[in-house]
Motif scaffolding. Structure first.
Motif, short mmCIF file in Angstrom:
data_model
loop_
_atom_site.label_atom_id
_atom_site.label_comp_id
_atom_site.label_asym_id
_atom_site.label_seq_id
_atom_site.Cartn_x
_atom_site.Cartn_y
_atom_site.Cartn_z
N ALA A 34 -7.34 1.12 -6.90
CA ALA A 34 -6.71 -0.18 -7.19
C ALA A 34 -7.22 -0.69 -8.52
CB ALA A 34 -7.03 -1.19 -6.09
N TYR A 92 -9.70 -6.18 -1.51
CA TYR A 92 -10.10 -4.97 -0.81
C TYR A 92 -10.93 -5.24 0.45
CZ TYR A 92 -12.26 -0.45 0.09
OH TYR A 92 -12.70 0.70 0.70
N PHE A 100 -9.24 5.66 -2.06
CA PHE A 100 -8.43 4.46 -2.30
C PHE A 100 -8.59 4.02 -3.75
CE2 PHE A 100 -7.93 -0.12 -2.58
CZ PHE A 100 -6.79 -0.37 -1.82
N THR A 150 -13.80 4.63 -3.24
CA THR A 150 -12.82 3.85 -3.98
C THR A 150 -12.89 4.19 -5.46
OG1 THR A 150 -14.34 1.99 -4.34
CG2 THR A 150 -12.98 1.94 -2.34
N ASP A 208 3.27 -3.58 6.13
CA ASP A 208 2.18 -4.52 6.39
C ASP A 208 2.41 -5.12 7.77
OD1 ASP A 208 0.13 -6.34 6.28
OD2 ASP A 208 0.88 -7.44 4.53
N TYR A 255 0.08 -0.09 7.91
CA TYR A 255 -1.30 -0.24 7.50
C TYR A 255 -2.24 0.15 8.64
CZ TYR A 255 0.33 -3.01 3.46
OH TYR A 255 0.95 -3.44 2.32
N ILE A 271 0.86 -1.18 0.00
CA ILE A 271 0.00 0.00 0.00
C ILE A 271 0.90 1.23 0.00
CG2 ILE A 271 -1.63 1.37 1.34
CD1 ILE A 271 -2.92 -1.14 2.31
N VAL A 307 -4.50 6.91 -1.72
CA VAL A 307 -3.93 5.63 -1.32
C VAL A 307 -4.13 4.65 -2.47
CG1 VAL A 307 -3.94 3.79 0.42
CG2 VAL A 307 -4.67 6.10 1.04
N ILE A 309 -3.03 0.51 -4.17
CA ILE A 309 -2.33 -0.77 -4.13
C ILE A 309 -1.18 -0.72 -5.12
CG2 ILE A 309 -2.55 -3.17 -4.87
CD1 ILE A 309 -3.53 -2.73 -2.09
N LEU A 349 -8.87 -6.86 3.14
CA LEU A 349 -7.91 -5.90 3.68
C LEU A 349 -8.59 -4.96 4.67
CD1 LEU A 349 -5.11 -4.44 3.62
CD2 LEU A 349 -6.01 -3.09 1.71
#
Length: 516
Positions: free
Chosen positions: A382, A393, A380, A407, A446, A368, A353, A426, A428, A396
């Motif tokens: 990704a 997701y 976020f 997102t 992480d 995280y 991340i 943020v 991935i 997580l």
């Protein structure tokens, strides 16, 4: 100006590549156009003859036309697999509406008195249709064909998303590798093809209007158009059969820079060590979700995969993968699919991340767990598949108690640009991302070990290994040949320095002594 020069340079340097893609693009779109002319034309004639069927038929075709192209491709994959077949079927479906509508409209505009007069001369209904109605309707029909052909050529660019060929390959490859010149070059060629075809059909349309007014050559023109469509379909079928033949090793790769590089490595090593021909279907949209079914159907023979992805997405295991589970992973692949993991490259491309540096510094984010207190204020981003993965997701967020403001689904080639433009806060990342070192971002720790291991290796169909045992020997030479740092450096060379994946792959293999 610099970008224009880059586009001109890429045309000059890779003319053979673009010529091949143009041929593939014309074949895919041409096959769809030919099939749509026959089916759409026949449907238009039928609903003209049986008017009560017109409303439901046009309504059905209209409904199909409104389905987003990505959804249509996704719907067809389970039935027809990935590649050219599904692409042609999808394009044909979209081409039907203008063809059916133009045929029906052209026939409906003919004055009934002319039809009655032709019938009174003793001609049968079929005779009147072929000799009078279709020739008179042909200008309108040609206008429909013209619009349909232009639209189909433009839409065919999306075919590469499911592993088909065409100029969309250049577009998606340019997006994936952060090469805007390649993306623009592919887009320009599609536009040029569409304009050229539109101009050619415009000339034919004008000629047919003159012929229809003179009522000369009407039947011949109809016959020529039908013969051309049948010939196009026949040629397409033969060509499809030719390209579907193998004693060729068919390699598939995901839409990631490192996969494009590894795909070129595989091709180079296979052809160098075994003498077999290798063909690459690069950047298949959906990654594992579409490639693995292609492996099962025999459309592909080999592809680079990641152990954690195989464990969760293919075997559907819910537990977190670690490398001590690899024997079980390999055993299940052999038992369920007759596929083998051969040639484990050595690098581990796991998830991470990254947070925009100014955000990380503002809120003192390092792990995280630190994200938990500020996630409701952050956006976020990704890749599409991360939101659907069992280890993605939702898992997580559950593990770390995260609840982001919103997102954003992003193509893998656009996420760093989105972060730099502050469209997301943020995202991935992969630990071997080439752009990561140059990004103004901080990679968080992480701290609870959420993400599993993702060592990269080759998945190969057992049937292919039995037929070509030398292939396994060649692939084993790649074992432990690439470190995390080396893979990141190769990705950087493509994404930031603008080098070609094949050139980077070949240079690396020669430096390692894997190519003479």
């Amino acid at each position: 100006m610099e970008l224009v020069q880059a586009v001109i340079a890429i045309f000059a340097e890779r003319s053979a590549f673009f010529l091949q893609l143009m041929i593939e693009h014309l074949w895919i779109s041409g096959a769809a156009i030919g099939i749509a002319i026959v089916l759409g034309g026949a449907a238009g004639v039928l609903i003209h003859c049986y008017e009560r069927a017109a409303a439901p038929t046009l309504g059905t075709v209209n409904f199909l036309y409104t389905i987003p192209s990505i959804s249509m491709l996704g719907f067809l994959i389970p039935f027809f697999g990935i590649g050219n077949r599904s692409a042609i079927i999808a394009l044909t479906i979209y081409a039907l509406l203008p063809m059916v509508r133009a045929t029906h409209t052209g026939l409906a505009q003919i004055p009934p008195s002319l039809v009655e007069a032709a019938g009174s001369l003793g001609g049968s209904s079929f005779h009147v249709l072929m000799r009078v109605q279709i020739p008179l309707a042909m200008p309108v029909i040609m206008s429909g064909i013209r619009n349909m052909a232009t639209m189909t050529i433009a839409l065919a660019g999306i075919a590469s998303f499911i592993g088909a060929g065409g100029l969309g390959v250049a577009i998606y490859r340019g997006i994936t590798t952060n090469n805007p010149a390649l993306t623009i070059a592919g887009s320009l060629l599609i536009a040029v093809l569409a304009l050229v075809v539109d101009g050619a059909l415009g000339w034919v349309e004008h000629a047919m209007k003159e012929w229809a007014q003179a009522r000369v050559c009407g039947r011949k023109c109809s016959a020529y158009a039908a013969a051309a469509a049948v010939l196009l379909i026949a040629v397409s079928s033969v060509t499809y059969g030719f390209f579907g033949k193998a004693d060729v090793v068919h390699i598939a790769t995901k839409p990631m820079t490192e996969q494009l590089i590894i795909g070129e490595m595989l091709k180079l090593v296979i052809e160098h060590d075994t003498g077999l021909e290798a063909r690459i279907t690069a950047g298949v949209g959906g990654g594992t979700s579409n490639i693995h079914p292609g492996m099962e159907s025999g459309a592909f023979d080999i592809y680079p995969e990641y152990t954690g992805t195989g464990w969760n997405m293919v075997l559907k295991e819910e537990s977190k993968y670690s490398e001590d589970m690899f024997p079980k992973l390999a055993e299940e692949y052999e038992r369920r699919f007759d596929m083998h993991w051969v040639g484990m490259y050595g690098f581990n491309d796991t998830f991470g991340i990254a947070v925009r540096r100014e955000i990380a510094e503002q809120y003192d984010l390092h792990t995280y767990s630190d994200l938990r207190r500020v996630a409701p204020q952050l956006v976020f981003g990704a890749e599409y598949d991360f939101f659907e993965r069992a280890d993605g997701y939702l898992a997580l967020c559950k593990a770390y108690g995260l609840d982001f403001a919103r997102t954003v689904d992003l193509d893998i080639g656009l996420k760093y640009q989105a972060l730099a433009n502050k469209q997301i806060d943020v995202m991935i990342v992969f630990t071997t991302d080439g752009q990561l070192a140059a990004a103004d971002a901080r990679v968080l720790t992480d701290d609870e070990g959420f993400f599993p291991s993702y060592r990269c290796g080759n998945v190969v169909r057992g049937e292919v290994l039995e037929r070509h045992p030398e292939l396994g020997t060649a692939l084993e030479r790649l074992t432990d040949s690439i470190s995390d740092e080396e893979m990141a450096a190769m990705n950087y060379a493509v994404e930031t320095e603008g080098r070609e994946p094949r050139a980077v792959a070949e240079e690396f293999l020669r430096a390692k002594g894997l190519l003479q």
